[in-house]
Design an enzyme around this catalytic site. Structure first.
Site, mmCIF file in Angstrom:
data_model
loop_
_atom_site.group_PDB
_atom_site.id
_atom_site.type_symbol
_atom_site.label_atom_id
_atom_site.label_comp_id
_atom_site.label_asym_id
_atom_site.label_seq_id
_atom_site.Cartn_x
_atom_site.Cartn_y
_atom_site.Cartn_z
ATOM 1 N N LYS A 123 0.804 -1.225 0.000
ATOM 2 C CA LYS A 123 0.000 0.000 0.000
ATOM 3 C C LYS A 123 0.837 1.276 0.000
ATOM 4 O O LYS A 123 0.501 2.232 -0.668
ATOM 5 C CB LYS A 123 -0.920 -0.002 1.223
ATOM 6 C CG LYS A 123 -1.900 -1.167 1.184
ATOM 7 C CD LYS A 123 -3.206 -0.840 1.831
ATOM 8 C CE LYS A 123 -3.178 -0.997 3.315
ATOM 9 N NZ LYS A 123 -4.548 -0.976 3.874
ATOM 10 N N GLU A 193 -1.871 -0.961 9.527
ATOM 11 C CA GLU A 193 -1.235 -0.074 8.537
ATOM 12 C C GLU A 193 -2.113 1.144 8.260
ATOM 13 O O GLU A 193 -1.601 2.218 7.966
ATOM 14 C CB GLU A 193 -0.894 -0.857 7.265
ATOM 15 C CG GLU A 193 0.326 -1.748 7.502
ATOM 16 C CD GLU A 193 0.613 -2.727 6.376
ATOM 17 O OE1 GLU A 193 0.547 -2.334 5.207
ATOM 18 O OE2 GLU A 193 0.901 -3.901 6.685
ATOM 19 N N HIS A 197 -1.648 6.334 8.825
ATOM 20 C CA HIS A 197 -2.030 7.523 8.073
ATOM 21 C C HIS A 197 -2.840 8.512 8.915
ATOM 22 O O HIS A 197 -3.228 9.559 8.414
ATOM 23 C CB HIS A 197 -2.841 7.109 6.832
ATOM 24 C CG HIS A 197 -2.109 6.130 5.961
ATOM 25 N ND1 HIS A 197 -1.160 6.533 5.046
ATOM 26 C CD2 HIS A 197 -2.147 4.790 5.896
ATOM 27 C CE1 HIS A 197 -0.668 5.457 4.440
ATOM 28 N NE2 HIS A 197 -1.251 4.391 4.944
HETATM 29 P P1 NAD Z 1 -2.906 -10.274 8.572
HETATM 30 O O1 NAD Z 1 -2.321 -9.598 9.754
HETATM 31 O O2 NAD Z 1 -4.307 -10.786 8.664
HETATM 32 O O3 NAD Z 1 -1.965 -11.521 8.154
HETATM 33 C C1 NAD Z 1 -0.581 -11.423 8.054
HETATM 34 C C2 NAD Z 1 0.013 -12.827 7.948
HETATM 35 O O4 NAD Z 1 1.428 -12.720 7.785
HETATM 36 C C3 NAD Z 1 -0.204 -13.700 9.212
HETATM 37 O O5 NAD Z 1 -0.572 -15.001 8.798
HETATM 38 C C4 NAD Z 1 1.179 -13.740 9.855
HETATM 39 O O6 NAD Z 1 1.426 -14.964 10.551
HETATM 40 C C5 NAD Z 1 2.074 -13.664 8.631
HETATM 41 N N1 NAD Z 1 3.423 -13.216 8.958
HETATM 42 C C6 NAD Z 1 3.797 -12.126 9.685
HETATM 43 N N2 NAD Z 1 5.137 -12.071 9.785
HETATM 44 C C7 NAD Z 1 5.623 -13.147 9.109
HETATM 45 C C8 NAD Z 1 6.934 -13.656 8.866
HETATM 46 N N3 NAD Z 1 8.010 -13.040 9.308
HETATM 47 N N4 NAD Z 1 7.044 -14.806 8.153
HETATM 48 C C9 NAD Z 1 5.948 -15.446 7.688
HETATM 49 N N5 NAD Z 1 4.701 -15.015 7.873
HETATM 50 C C10 NAD Z 1 4.539 -13.877 8.585
HETATM 51 O O7 NAD Z 1 -2.724 -9.312 7.317
HETATM 52 P P2 NAD Z 1 -3.809 -8.923 6.197
HETATM 53 O O8 NAD Z 1 -4.825 -8.030 6.794
HETATM 54 O O9 NAD Z 1 -4.222 -10.172 5.503
HETATM 55 O O10 NAD Z 1 -2.927 -7.994 5.207
HETATM 56 C C11 NAD Z 1 -1.872 -8.513 4.423
HETATM 57 C C12 NAD Z 1 -1.253 -7.386 3.603
HETATM 58 O O11 NAD Z 1 -2.182 -6.932 2.611
HETATM 59 C C13 NAD Z 1 -0.880 -6.144 4.410
HETATM 60 O O12 NAD Z 1 0.412 -5.725 4.036
HETATM 61 C C14 NAD Z 1 -1.909 -5.108 3.980
HETATM 62 O O13 NAD Z 1 -1.452 -3.785 4.041
HETATM 63 C C15 NAD Z 1 -2.163 -5.512 2.556
HETATM 64 N N6 NAD Z 1 -3.440 -4.994 2.008
HETATM 65 C C16 NAD Z 1 -3.433 -4.415 0.773
HETATM 66 C C17 NAD Z 1 -4.593 -3.919 0.230
HETATM 67 C C18 NAD Z 1 -4.570 -3.309 -1.136
HETATM 68 O O14 NAD Z 1 -5.635 -3.010 -1.665
HETATM 69 N N7 NAD Z 1 -3.439 -3.083 -1.772
HETATM 70 C C19 NAD Z 1 -5.790 -4.003 0.926
HETATM 71 C C20 NAD Z 1 -5.795 -4.603 2.162
HETATM 72 C C21 NAD Z 1 -4.601 -5.106 2.695
#
Ligand code: NAD
Length: 349
Positions: A123, A193, A197
């Site tokens: 993002k 995240e 902002h």
């Molecule tokens: P979440 O917190 O639900 O899940 C994160 C996962 O990553 C967990 O399973 C955790 O165990 C794993 N993890 C963390 N550190 C780790 C490591 N060192 N090694 C292995 N696994 C690890 O996150 P989420 O809400 O599913 O979001 C995921 C990403 O998607 C975020 O970066 C978020 O900003 C992004 N996102 C992007 C958009 C977009 O439109 N571009 C929209 C929403 C979310």
């Protein structure tokens, strides 16, 4: 390939598991691996939704019978041991600290036999800026990495890139999203995240906050997070694709962390001047019934397949989602080349 593209998902939270669902409903994809902070699961024949959610309950990856492995270095262990048997990777990891993706990608490129496609849903503008210097390392290791493949950046950014084509001059691009989630703990990284902002918060402060403190902040706001003028990578991605200067792009939104219903519709508004000299807008409205999983994982899934197609043509290195849309001007092409985004040996799409 009999079982379709072999996909790995790094991160098994809201979006990682959402992608597992999405892949099961699209044709030609086989989820072979998933990793999280406690371990990974790998099955070359495919990880079923039943294995990930036995009896409808979320199963921790390392506890999946036969295929689960418990390890604190799951990404490294998975990609070192099985990277050569994976075609495409979806990055669904948190991005705190902001260089976590850049470091992880560099590690995979330099230390594993993976030679395929990676896509992310990053993002922040800063996070994408940190990826740009990895172009050569990715290319040398025969990896195509496409950044900005979620909803915003991603789906909405690429819609703006295509909508811009009606105009001879772009005046403003505005992305405004509405997100509803029943419970913030389903998407911890996403909601954390978003806090970055808000006024008075920054990456360090958010990283140091406990879940309880996040909960208290949400309580103060009645579960709503209103975001304005976000540092969102739609700006650098559209700029690199030659659509318009980043100063003409604004991103904001409203997130309800206590209600799955969107608090407002998601829109992309592209304002420009026509060849006849009229100033007008295109406005795209995302269906209210679509969820974050639909609008992030659906496009990311499509970009993985597109990435594999481009990789087969010899395109490697770092690309952005908007860069593989129609370009607005040749000037943009020069800008991208000056950022070392073009691989001279791989221009024949
Ligand atoms: P979440 O917190 O639900 O899940 C994160 C996962 O990553 C967990 O399973 C955790 O165990 C794993 N993890 C963390 N550190 C780790 C490591 N060192 N090694 C292995 N696994 C690890 O996150 P989420 O809400 O599913 O979001 C995921 C990403 O998607 C975020 O970066 C978020 O900003 C992004 N996102 C992007 C958009 C977009 O439109 N571009 C929209 C929403 C979310």
């Amino acid at each position: 390939m009999t079982n379709g593209l072999r996909i790995a998902i790094l991160g098994a939270g809201g979006l990682g598991r959402g992608m597992a669902l999405m892949l099961s409903k699209r044709k030609g994809f086989t989820l072979v691996a998933m990793a999280d902070s406690e371990g990974f699961a790998y099955n070359p024949a495919g990880l079923s939704l039943e294995a990930l959610n036995p009896n409808g309950q979320i199963q921790q990856l390392h506890l999946i019978p036969e295929f689960g492995v418990k390890t604190p270095t799951a990404i490294a262990d998975l990609m070192v041991n099985h990277g050569d048997a994976i075609d495409a990777v979806f990055m669904a990891l948190p991005n705190l600290p902001v260089d976590f993706y850049a470091n992880t990608i560099q590690f995979i490129a330099e230390n594993t036999a993976f030679q395929g496609v990676m896509v992310d849903a990053l993002k922040r503008t800063k996070a994408v800026e940190l990826l740009l210097p990895l172009n050569d390392t990715l290319a040398e290791n025969n990896i195509l990495y496409i950044t900005g493949c979620g909803a915003t950046p991603g789906f909405l950014t690429t819609i703006a890139a295509v909508a811009a084509q009606s105009f001879v001059e772009l005046e403003h691009i505005d992305i405004h999203f509405g997100v509803g989630v029943a419970n913030w703990e389903q998407y911890r990284a996403t909601i954390r995240e978003d806090f970055l902002h808000l006024e008075g918060f920054d990456a360090e402060r958010v990283a140091a906050m406990s879940d309880q403190e996040i909960e208290e902040e949400l309580e103060k706001r009645n579960g709503l997070i209103e975001l304005v003028n976000m540092e969102h990578a739609d700006d650098i991605i559209l700029e690199l694709a030659g659509i318009c200067d980043r100063s003409k792009i604004t991103v904001g939104g409203l997130v309800d962390t206590r209600n799955a219903k969107k608090p407002t519709s998601t829109t992309v508004t592209v304002k420009g001047i026509t060849a006849q000299g009229e100033s007008t807008i295109h406005k795209f409205v995302v269906g209210d019934a679509t969820t974050m999983v639909d609008n992030v994982c659906g496009p990311a899934c499509g970009f993985m397949a597109k990435g594999v197609e481009l990789h087969n043509y010899g395109i490697v290195g770092l690309r952005t989602s908007a860069e593989i849309m129609p370009r607005f001007s040749a000037e943009g092409l020069v800008l991208a080349a000056s950022q070392n985004m073009i691989q001279p040996q791989a221009v024949s799409v």
